[in-house]
Design a protein around this motif. Structure first.
Motif, PDB file in Angstrom:
ATOM      1  N   ASN A  42       0.892  -1.246   0.011  1.00  0.00           N
ATOM      2  CA  ASN A  42      -0.040  -0.042  -0.017  1.00  0.00           C
ATOM      3  C   ASN A  42       0.932   1.423   0.054  1.00  0.00           C
ATOM      4  N   SER A  67      -5.488   3.023   0.122  1.00  0.00           N
ATOM      5  CA  SER A  67      -4.279   2.370   0.638  1.00  0.00           C
ATOM      6  C   SER A  67      -3.887   2.799   1.931  1.00  0.00           C
ATOM      7  N   PRO A 287      -3.417  -3.925  -3.057  1.00  0.00           N
ATOM      8  CA  PRO A 287      -2.328  -3.243  -4.058  1.00  0.00           C
ATOM      9  C   PRO A 287      -1.917  -4.117  -5.186  1.00  0.00           C
TER      10      PRO A 287
END
Length: 322
Positions: A42, A67, A287
């Motif tokens: 992230n 994120s 991610p």
């Protein structure tokens, strides 16, 4: 009515993954590695969206916020669990438990709202492309994120306050790896009707509301994509939604799976194991979903890696000449 023997609880015991001491090193390694992957994965997404000017758009602004929230969400529960395993002490203080409830509710709510905001962004981009830059101005994007934080904060404050009103008679063992409000309600000696009502209302409002909006957005997006004449245009429009749809499916399917399975099995330990999916696994996978399915992110990551490699090479040369 007989008087209840309420006691002042100073700490709780988290029993989520402590039933088999011989598996503790394996569990520690498993969660430690997943947490590291979550952090670095992230953080890379955040850095890529900040450093690459091509990603300074509303979609990637929302993605970087998601994120950040995923890092925080995983950090609420995993570090404490790792410390408990390392020290062989599964206790958490009363204040620590309330704090964990607050932040877990905050970041879970933010996940819901940000996914809904990202769906709105895709809706405007595909259904109203000519007005996209006018509608999704930086001020509007910032306001949408701010409103998400405000609504999530209010809900988490309410959830924490409702737990503070509970009284406990002495049973302080929570069959979970973090302070989950439902588990605390089950341990309480006082009347929990209002707590259950507030939790259910919050779950439907913060979970059902954003999910309904996401489904509505895609009910408009899909017909708009089908009206695009060229196959290349259809593919480009769908590819911008594919990553978001994957993350939405992963998040909501795991959350629904946890609560449906816990309701069917009536097994707290099973619910604790299932909760790992949305509290740890989903933030770790997000991610990868965006970087693997998104050409812009992949290009930004390549540029970031090249820059860091070049910097390292220059520093190494300077050291060698020095």
């Amino acid at each position: 009515m007989e008087p209840q023997n309420y006691t002042q609880i100073l700490e709780f015991l988290l029993l989520g993954f402590y039933e088999k001491p011989e598996l503790q090193p394996l569990i520690y390694g498993f969660f430690f590695n997943m947490y590291l992957v979550t952090l670095f994965g992230n953080l890379i997404i955040i850095l890529a969206t900040i450093l690459d000017s091509h990603l300074h758009t509303p979609m990637y602004f929302f993605l970087s916020n998601l994120s950040f929230v995923d890092i925080c969400f995983a950090s609420v529960t995993v570090p404490k669990m790792l410390v408990n395993i390392q020290t062989q002490n599964n206790a958490i203080s009363y204040a620590g438990c309330i704090t964990q409830i607050y932040f877990a509710a905050l970041f879970a709510g933010l996940d819901n709202f940000l996914l809904a905001v990202m769906a709105y962004d895709r809706f405007v981009a595909i259904c109203h492309p000519l007005h996209y830059t006018i509608i999704m101005k930086p001020q509007v994007c910032g306001l949408l994120v701010l409103m998400s934080w405000i609504m999530s904060s209010l809900n988490s404050l309410l959830q924490s306050f409702m737990v503070l009103k509970l009284s406990f008679c002495g049973d302080v063992e929570i069959p979970h790896f973090f302070c989950e409000p439902n588990q605390l309600v089950n341990l309480a000696c006082s009347d929990t009707l209002l707590n259950n009502m507030v939790m259910n209302f919050g779950a439907w409002l913060l979970g059902g509301g954003p999910l309904t909006f996401i489904l509505y957005s895609y009910s408009k997006i899909v017909p708009s994509i089908q009206k695009i004449s060229s196959n290349q245009g259809k593919y480009k429009a769908f590819s911008t939604c594919a990553s978001h749809l994957s993350v939405v499916s992963l998040f909501y399917c795991t959350v629904l799976g946890v609560y449906l399975s816990s309701a069917v099995m009536q097994n707290s330990h099973s619910a604790a194991k299932a909760s790992v999916m949305y509290t740890v696994v989903t933030p770790m996978l997000n991610p990868f979903i965006y970087s693997l399915r998104n050409k812009d992110i992949r290009r930004a990551l390549k540029i970031l890696v090249k820059k860091e490699t070049l910097k390292a090479a220059i520093i190494l040369r300077l050291k060698n000449h020095g």
